[in-house]
Design a protein around this motif. Structure first.
Motif, mmCIF file in Angstrom:
data_model
loop_
_atom_site.group_PDB
_atom_site.id
_atom_site.type_symbol
_atom_site.label_atom_id
_atom_site.label_comp_id
_atom_site.label_asym_id
_atom_site.label_seq_id
_atom_site.Cartn_x
_atom_site.Cartn_y
_atom_site.Cartn_z
ATOM 1 N N MET A 1 0.816 -1.202 0.000
ATOM 2 C CA MET A 1 0.000 0.000 0.000
ATOM 3 C C MET A 1 0.859 1.264 0.000
ATOM 4 S SD MET A 1 -3.164 -0.845 2.571
ATOM 5 C CE MET A 1 -2.102 -1.358 3.913
ATOM 6 N N TYR A 2 2.076 1.188 0.563
ATOM 7 C CA TYR A 2 2.888 2.388 0.671
ATOM 8 C C TYR A 2 3.607 2.637 -0.648
ATOM 9 C CZ TYR A 2 5.015 6.076 3.467
ATOM 10 O OH TYR A 2 5.376 7.296 3.972
ATOM 11 N N THR A 3 4.268 3.787 -0.745
ATOM 12 C CA THR A 3 4.861 4.224 -1.996
ATOM 13 C C THR A 3 6.377 4.295 -1.883
ATOM 14 O OG1 THR A 3 4.785 5.986 -3.675
ATOM 15 C CG2 THR A 3 4.752 6.677 -1.381
ATOM 16 N N ASP A 4 7.057 4.391 -3.016
ATOM 17 C CA ASP A 4 8.492 4.629 -3.018
ATOM 18 C C ASP A 4 8.757 6.064 -2.572
ATOM 19 O OD1 ASP A 4 9.032 2.081 -3.972
ATOM 20 O OD2 ASP A 4 8.935 2.701 -6.073
ATOM 21 N N LEU A 5 9.691 6.229 -1.670
ATOM 22 C CA LEU A 5 9.979 7.547 -1.108
ATOM 23 C C LEU A 5 11.089 8.213 -1.912
ATOM 24 C CD1 LEU A 5 9.798 6.607 2.689
ATOM 25 C CD2 LEU A 5 8.021 7.627 1.261
ATOM 26 N N LEU A 6 10.695 9.185 -2.731
ATOM 27 C CA LEU A 6 11.613 9.844 -3.658
ATOM 28 C C LEU A 6 11.290 11.326 -3.774
ATOM 29 C CD1 LEU A 6 11.414 7.185 -6.526
ATOM 30 C CD2 LEU A 6 13.365 7.514 -4.989
ATOM 31 N N PHE A 7 12.260 12.097 -4.275
ATOM 32 C CA PHE A 7 12.018 13.475 -4.705
ATOM 33 C C PHE A 7 11.434 13.448 -6.112
ATOM 34 C CE2 PHE A 7 16.264 14.481 -2.424
ATOM 35 C CZ PHE A 7 15.634 14.517 -1.190
ATOM 36 N N TYR A 8 10.847 14.584 -6.492
ATOM 37 C CA TYR A 8 10.439 14.788 -7.882
ATOM 38 C C TYR A 8 11.036 16.120 -8.317
ATOM 39 C CZ TYR A 8 7.500 15.372 -12.024
ATOM 40 O OH TYR A 8 7.050 15.550 -13.307
ATOM 41 N N TRP A 13 11.903 11.308 -11.010
ATOM 42 C CA TRP A 13 11.888 10.785 -9.640
ATOM 43 C C TRP A 13 13.307 10.403 -9.265
ATOM 44 C CZ3 TRP A 13 7.697 11.560 -6.847
ATOM 45 C CH2 TRP A 13 6.473 11.750 -7.507
ATOM 46 N N THR A 14 13.777 10.872 -8.116
ATOM 47 C CA THR A 14 15.167 10.684 -7.743
ATOM 48 C C THR A 14 15.316 10.550 -6.234
ATOM 49 O OG1 THR A 14 17.360 11.729 -7.747
ATOM 50 C CG2 THR A 14 15.468 13.201 -7.787
ATOM 51 N N ALA A 15 16.347 9.832 -5.825
ATOM 52 C CA ALA A 15 16.652 9.701 -4.395
ATOM 53 C C ALA A 15 17.618 10.776 -3.930
ATOM 54 C CB ALA A 15 17.231 8.323 -4.112
ATOM 55 N N GLY A 16 17.991 11.704 -4.809
ATOM 56 C CA GLY A 16 18.875 12.779 -4.414
ATOM 57 C C GLY A 16 20.335 12.407 -4.512
ATOM 58 N N SER A 17 21.185 13.354 -4.159
ATOM 59 C CA SER A 17 22.614 13.202 -4.392
ATOM 60 C C SER A 17 23.423 12.849 -3.157
ATOM 61 C CB SER A 17 23.172 14.503 -4.990
ATOM 62 O OG SER A 17 22.994 15.591 -4.079
ATOM 63 N N ALA A 18 22.886 13.107 -1.966
ATOM 64 C CA ALA A 18 23.712 13.008 -0.760
ATOM 65 C C ALA A 18 23.605 11.665 -0.051
ATOM 66 C CB ALA A 18 23.349 14.129 0.215
ATOM 67 N N LEU A 38 16.708 12.970 2.104
ATOM 68 C CA LEU A 38 16.749 14.352 2.578
ATOM 69 C C LEU A 38 17.599 15.172 1.630
ATOM 70 C CD1 LEU A 38 17.249 13.677 6.404
ATOM 71 C CD2 LEU A 38 15.106 13.989 5.155
ATOM 72 N N ALA A 39 17.090 16.318 1.218
ATOM 73 C CA ALA A 39 17.726 17.098 0.170
ATOM 74 C C ALA A 39 19.019 17.754 0.642
ATOM 75 C CB ALA A 39 16.762 18.154 -0.351
ATOM 76 N N SER A 40 20.021 17.704 -0.214
ATOM 77 C CA SER A 40 21.254 18.450 -0.014
ATOM 78 C C SER A 40 21.135 19.801 -0.717
ATOM 79 C CB SER A 40 22.435 17.678 -0.599
ATOM 80 O OG SER A 40 22.301 17.594 -2.018
ATOM 81 N N SER A 41 22.127 20.660 -0.526
ATOM 82 C CA SER A 41 22.144 21.943 -1.226
ATOM 83 C C SER A 41 22.192 21.725 -2.735
ATOM 84 C CB SER A 41 23.340 22.779 -0.765
ATOM 85 O OG SER A 41 23.218 23.110 0.605
ATOM 86 N N ASP A 42 22.917 20.696 -3.176
ATOM 87 C CA ASP A 42 22.976 20.407 -4.611
ATOM 88 C C ASP A 42 21.593 20.020 -5.143
ATOM 89 O OD1 ASP A 42 25.671 20.932 -4.701
ATOM 90 O OD2 ASP A 42 26.278 18.816 -4.572
ATOM 91 N N ASP A 43 20.862 19.221 -4.386
ATOM 92 C CA ASP A 43 19.504 18.857 -4.801
ATOM 93 C C ASP A 43 18.620 20.096 -4.917
ATOM 94 O OD1 ASP A 43 20.070 16.081 -4.785
ATOM 95 O OD2 ASP A 43 19.701 15.998 -2.620
ATOM 96 N N LEU A 44 18.749 20.993 -3.947
ATOM 97 C CA LEU A 44 17.940 22.211 -3.970
ATOM 98 C C LEU A 44 18.336 23.113 -5.132
ATOM 99 C CD1 LEU A 44 17.778 22.994 -0.141
ATOM 100 C CD2 LEU A 44 16.096 21.794 -1.551
ATOM 101 N N VAL A 199 8.013 22.446 -13.748
ATOM 102 C CA VAL A 199 6.890 23.262 -13.276
ATOM 103 C C VAL A 199 6.547 22.903 -11.834
ATOM 104 C CG1 VAL A 199 4.444 23.802 -13.634
ATOM 105 C CG2 VAL A 199 5.991 23.579 -15.596
ATOM 106 N N LEU A 200 6.603 21.624 -11.509
ATOM 107 C CA LEU A 200 6.323 21.155 -10.163
ATOM 108 C C LEU A 200 7.492 20.317 -9.673
ATOM 109 C CD1 LEU A 200 4.574 20.497 -7.681
ATOM 110 C CD2 LEU A 200 3.428 18.742 -9.059
ATOM 111 N N ASN A 201 8.012 20.659 -8.488
ATOM 112 C CA ASN A 201 9.128 19.934 -7.906
ATOM 113 C C ASN A 201 8.811 19.646 -6.447
ATOM 114 O OD1 ASN A 201 11.342 20.450 -10.182
ATOM 115 N ND2 ASN A 201 10.263 22.383 -9.812
ATOM 116 N N LEU A 202 9.170 18.439 -5.994
ATOM 117 C CA LEU A 202 8.888 18.008 -4.623
ATOM 118 C C LEU A 202 10.181 17.568 -3.961
ATOM 119 C CD1 LEU A 202 6.927 17.068 -2.310
ATOM 120 C CD2 LEU A 202 6.825 14.864 -3.517
ATOM 121 N N VAL A 203 10.469 18.146 -2.786
ATOM 122 C CA VAL A 203 11.649 17.752 -2.021
ATOM 123 C C VAL A 203 11.261 17.547 -0.565
ATOM 124 C CG1 VAL A 203 13.243 18.992 -3.547
ATOM 125 C CG2 VAL A 203 12.326 20.150 -1.514
#
Length: 477
Positions: A1-8, A13-18, A38-44, A199-203
């Motif tokens: 039922m749960y989802t993959d935990l990722l950024f957009y 869809w990505t797990a980020g850089s750090a 958890l987003a790094s400065s590079d991700d942001l 247009v839409l980004n999720l972190v």
């Protein structure tokens, strides 16, 4: 039922850089549902560059075409609402019926903005000179940084996303780290409906780091925050330093006034429904119950009977009417507020205790005989605790209702049109609901005054929040 935990970010869809992560827990069982990046400065930085590029594309897209895409998003949300609801109950805890209602209502918000975005009208101002044309046009403010809380993971995110996109803005959403699943699935609907990349980004990430980094960026032109008054003050001050526009939907401590002529049965039923919805973790929840002396005993007895009957349990149990508190912090705070009230002589009518040792369950609690200095009457409780207080005349209760720095919502019950009108006029709140619950519809503004923030989401005001005004004076050669 749960989802993959990722950024957009930038359409991917990505797990980020750090590689930094935080555990997401089920508040009913304590089990770990997954590890959230958890987003790094590079991700942001990547998200900011994407939002800047996405704004160029989206702001040049016609309101008609933006509306069509948003309507496709709404259709997908309706098709997938069950999955979003299940994710929400897993990581936030509320009963599945409440999660389902929240997920379904997201489509209504998106459709409202899809249509309202086509009506961001300007005007022509009659000129003093025949050869001059004076135009007022509405333009999207630019890339938006938005910060959303865990108590309504979809509801709070969708109003910001849909409002920004309907106006032609791009947006970076920092979702709630404790309840990310439903937001991820909501964003997936936007992606699958064809919203252009960037247009839409999720972190997700450390709230202090993410908020400061995004707000300081010259890319961001608008900040929208829903959360506590304390954090809102900090983010508002930072945004003001950089001259960024803001919408702040902050804490509340809503009065609920029951007049002598009220329908006591209806008032008690609504009081119970509103107070214990989402285990009281609602910014607009009634949290100070002022009841006229003539009906106090009757109201207190009926409210207590209804509270005692509530079934508290895991959100996936169909019989559960109230789930757990979302985290250990809330559990501790509720216990502290009740202990303070008891130490000052308050009477507990029902509840007051944690339920079991697993999860963050707490009894629906009613108290009376509280002195004015009780913390429960001055601090936003954000939990299933209801203090009941007596009053004798309208002027005094309005003064008490208005005495705090908060001004988000207020509720009242009376059969008198004159009294209802006076309460509507004199209560210092951004929203006043009399004899029913009439807040938070897509077509109506939602927002507060005083320390409860400024600006509104929903209604035409929710679109206005993402638009700026440009005046064009054009003369013939």
């Amino acid at each position: 039922m749960y989802t993959d935990l990722l950024f957009y970010i930038d359409g991917q869809w990505t797990a980020g850089s750090a590689g930094n992560t935080a555990a997401v827990l089920n508040p009913s069982t304590g089990e770990t549902l997954g590890q959230l990046p958890l987003a790094s400065s590079d991700d942001l930085d990547t998200a900011l560059a994407a939002a800047a590029s996405g704004f160029e594309t989206w702001s040049a897209t016609s309101a008609f075409d933006r509306s069509g895409i948003l309507r496709r998003v709404a259709a997908l949300v309706r098709d997938r609402h069950a999955l979003m609801a299940e994710c929400m109950t897993l990581d936030q805890g509320k009963p599945l019926a409440e999660s389902t209602m929240e997920a379904k209502s997201a489509a209504d918000h998106i459709e409202w903005y899809a249509e309202e975005g086509r009506r961001a009208y300007g005007r022509i101002v009659p000129s003093r000179h025949a050869a001059v044309r004076q135009l007022v046009v509405r333009e999207p403010v630019g890339p938006v940084a938005a910060f959303t809380p865990w108590n309504f993971p979809i509801n709070q995110a969708v109003r910001k996303i849909a409002g920004a996109l309907a106006a032609g803005c791009s947006i970076i959403i920092k979702g709630p780290e404790e309840a990310p699943g439903a937001v991820i699935e909501l964003v997936r609907c936007f992606h699958d409906a064809g919203v252009p990349k960037g247009v839409l980004n999720l972190v997700f990430g450390n709230p202090a780091h993410v908020s400061e980094y995004l707000i300081r960026s010259p890319v961001i032109r608008k900040v929208s925050f829903t959360g506590s008054t304390a954090v809102g003050r900090q983010l508002g001050a930072l945004a003001a330093t950089h001259l960024k526009l803001t919408t702040m939907e902050l804490g509340g401590h809503a009065p609920f006034i029951v007049c002598a002529d009220a329908d006591v049965e209806a008032a008690a039923a609504l009081a119970c429904a509103l107070k214990f919805r989402n285990a009281g973790q609602v910014c607009a929840s009634p949290s100070r119950f002022y009841v006229h002396d003539d009906v106090f005993d009757l109201f207190a007895r009926r409210f207590t009977e209804l509270a005692v009957q509530l079934k508290v349990g895991d959100g996936f149990d169909p019989s559960s009417q109230m789930g757990p508190l979302a985290n250990a912090r809330r559990l501790m705070m509720v216990q502290e507020l009740i202990a303070d009230a008891r130490d000052l002589g308050a009477t507990v009518l029902t509840g007051g205790n944690r339920i079991g040792a697993t999860g963050h369950f707490f009894e629906p609690t009613l108290l009376t005989d509280l002195p004015k200095q009780a913390r429960l009457l001055n601090e936003e409780p954000f939990g299933p605790v209801a203090p009941l207080l007596r009053f004798n005349d309208l002027d005094s209760v309005i003064a008490q209702a208005n005495s705090l720095e908060y001004g988000l919502a207020a509720f009242a019950f009376t059969r008198s049109l004159k009294t209802a009108t006076e309460l509507g006029n004199r209560l210092q709140a951004g929203m006043v609901s009399i004899n029913h619950f009439g807040l938070a519809l897509p077509e109506t503004p939602f927002g507060g005054i005083k320390a409860s923030g400024h600006g509104s989401e929903g209604g035409t005001e929710g679109l206005d929040a993402y638009l700026t005004t440009k005046f064009i004076s054009q003369a013939g050669l």
